[in-house]
Structures are given as structure tokens and as C-alpha cells.
Design an enzyme around this catalytic site. Sequence first.
Site, PDB file in Angstrom:
ATOM      1  NE  ARG A  89     -10.323  -5.120   1.393  1.00 16.41           N
ATOM      2  CZ  ARG A  89      -9.494  -4.115   1.680  1.00 16.41           C
ATOM      3  NH1 ARG A  89      -9.957  -3.007   2.205  1.00 16.41           N
ATOM      4  NH2 ARG A  89      -8.208  -4.193   1.399  1.00 16.41           N
ATOM      5  CB  CYS A 121     -13.934   1.419   0.732  1.00 17.93           C
ATOM      6  SG  CYS A 121     -13.539   3.180   0.741  1.00 17.93           S
ATOM      7  CG  HIS A 133      -8.535   0.129  -2.404  1.00 20.94           C
ATOM      8  ND1 HIS A 133      -7.748  -0.970  -2.088  1.00 20.94           N
ATOM      9  CD2 HIS A 133      -9.112   0.523  -1.227  1.00 20.94           C
ATOM     10  CE1 HIS A 133      -7.862  -1.220  -0.798  1.00 20.94           C
ATOM     11  NE2 HIS A 133      -8.682  -0.340  -0.257  1.00 20.94           N
ATOM     12  CD  GLN A 184     -13.043  -1.809   0.180  1.00 25.58           C
ATOM     13  OE1 GLN A 184     -12.207  -1.679   1.072  1.00 25.58           O
ATOM     14  NE2 GLN A 184     -14.248  -2.298   0.423  1.00 25.58           N
ATOM     15  NE  ARG A 202      -3.775   0.750   2.049  1.00 20.93           N
ATOM     16  CZ  ARG A 202      -4.975   0.890   2.622  1.00 20.93           C
ATOM     17  NH1 ARG A 202      -5.134   1.663   3.666  1.00 20.93           N
ATOM     18  NH2 ARG A 202      -6.020   0.245   2.136  1.00 20.93           N
ATOM     19  CG  ASP A 258     -13.506   6.608  -0.625  1.00 15.80           C
ATOM     20  OD1 ASP A 258     -13.424   6.512   0.616  1.00 15.80           O
ATOM     21  OD2 ASP A 258     -12.500   6.539  -1.373  1.00 15.80           O
TER      22      ASP A 258
END
Length: 309
Positions: free
Chosen positions: A297, A269, A134, A137, A107, A229
Site C-alpha cells: 500500500r 486487503c 477501493h 488497494q 475515504r 474480504d
Amino acid sequence: RSQFKGRDFISLHDFSQDELKCFLDVAHELKEEQKAGRPHPILQGKTLGMIFTKSSTRTRVSFEVGIYQLGGQGLFLSGRDIQLGRGETIADTARVLSRMVDGIMIRTFSHQEVLDLAHYATIPIINGLTDMLHPCQVLADLMTIQEHKGRLAGLKLAYVGDGNNMAHSLMFGGAKMGLQVVIASPKGYKPDPDLVALAQEDAKENGGSVEIVDDPSEAVKDADVLYTDVWASMGQEAEANERMKAFQGYQINDESLKLAHPSSIVLHCLPAHRGEEITDDVIEGAHSVVFDEAENRLHAQKAIMALVM
Ligand code: CP
Ligand code: NVA
């Protein structure tokens, strides 16, 4: 399924619809195994290096617990502690870690850094979020939609807010799986037009569509899935005030639910900023599946590791 061994998981755009279906099938199977309490040590003796130069709750915990449940071991490598943070190159880091671990999840800020890591590494690289994408996700998101809606193709997914990493990966994942993706963002904060063009090509080949609009009401109208988000992502803290003004009206709230399909589901998320991109009522309300999504996840990340490692 052995065809995936050694492959990188960097963008959903890199996989065909059938391949993504395979990741999703494995994720559902692993969830069942775990719920039934049946051990599934598919990666016994393997180690996943986990490089983080940004914060994380879900990504870190899902990969670390996930590799443990698969019989392997996770190694948390904070960007502040490893030599990468002191200027050792990605190329050297990639070659050293390739001699010791069996896969790397990273990440970080720059997407190019992940591509460089993949170029120099001889082991699979998993993108745990960059400023651009991402994908991990969105695999969990697609899994969650399947659980609650029983299908993917033909559903309308509305994303309201910043044209960021989440918007980009939702476009790619949605396009590949035949969803109708509509993204509403204010001027100056739309998704990257080059990525939109790529996703629109993917959509054409897979029976979906990707549309970018200004008006949040147009996006959420009759939508089956509502998604949002944060307005300021990690690394954009200095722009928070400016963004707060630009994003007024780009919120998922009770009005959005009235416009959406009566049995719509709401995804985020996480982490969320209640009162900004989503109201407290909606995220805590009957349509919200954000904690199923967060749990997934774990199962989705296990599927990725099981297939590529
Ligand atoms: N959704 C997500 O990636 O959460 P974290 O930042 O906590 O990993
Ligand atoms: N867009 C957010 C997602 C966090 C999971 C960020 O990049 O900070």
C-alpha cells in the site's frame, strides 16, 4: 509519465492497461529506492489533504508516510473535525482545499461524493475507498501479485465473498491487466451488474475475463490467486448477523487451497475477521502474502501521488 499530472485516481476503469502498467512500474521503482535508502523527494513542498469519514489503518498510514517520504506533507482531516461533518458542502470544501493543498485523498461512504469533489476541485482527487470502489488497494494487490507470480496476464484470480467495493475494484483491475477474474458470492450479495458489464467490456479489450458464480469451489478451482474480504463492510455493522448467515460457506480455508493451484497465493486487503471469511490457518499459512500486500500500500500510494501530483 508527466501525462498523469492533475488526473484524478477514482476508478481503475478510468485508466488503460498501459497507464496502469506505468503506475505499477513507478510503484516498484519507488519501493526499490526506499529499500536502498535513497531519498526521493519528488513532491517536495507539496501537501496532500486526507479526508476520512470512515476508519483506516493502512490507507491513512500509507498516504501520510508516503507523502512524507516523497518530501511533502500530509494533512489528516477527520470528517468529525472539519466543517464538512457539520454540513458544509462538498462543492465548497473542494474549492477551498483546491486553493491550499496540492491533492486530496478521500475515504467516505458515497461514491457520488468523491465524484462531486473531483468535479469542483482543481487539484487531483484520489479515492481512498468508497462503498463502491477501493482502487488504491487493488493497485497494491496487482503489485503484490507481480512480485510473487512474476506476471499478471493469464492468471486466475478467485474472489470469494461479498460483491463489495473490493470485488468491484478487483474486477476492474483484473480485467484491465488481462487476468481471469472469477467471483463467487451468495444470492443478494453479488457485485453490481452494471459494474460487472463494464468490467467484462474492459476484459474483452485487454485479454482477460470476468465471471460471477454461486459456488466458491468453482471459483477457487486451479486459481493462482485467492482473495477474500470481510462479510460486513464499514457502515454495514447493523447487518452483521444477517450477513453472517448468508455468507456461510463463502470462506477461504484449507479446502480452498487444495482446490487451487499448488503454488497459489492468498490475499486479503485487511482488516480480516479470522474464522469468518478466512481461517486463521490460511491467513497465517505459507500461501498467505497479506503483509507484503499491506506493505505495498505504501509503495503503490506513493506511485499514485508521484504521478498525479
Ligand atoms: N485495506 C485497507 O484499506 O485498510 P484500512 O481500512 O486500514 O485503510
Ligand atoms: N470492504 C471493506 C474494505 C476495507 C478495507 C470495507 O469497505 O469496510
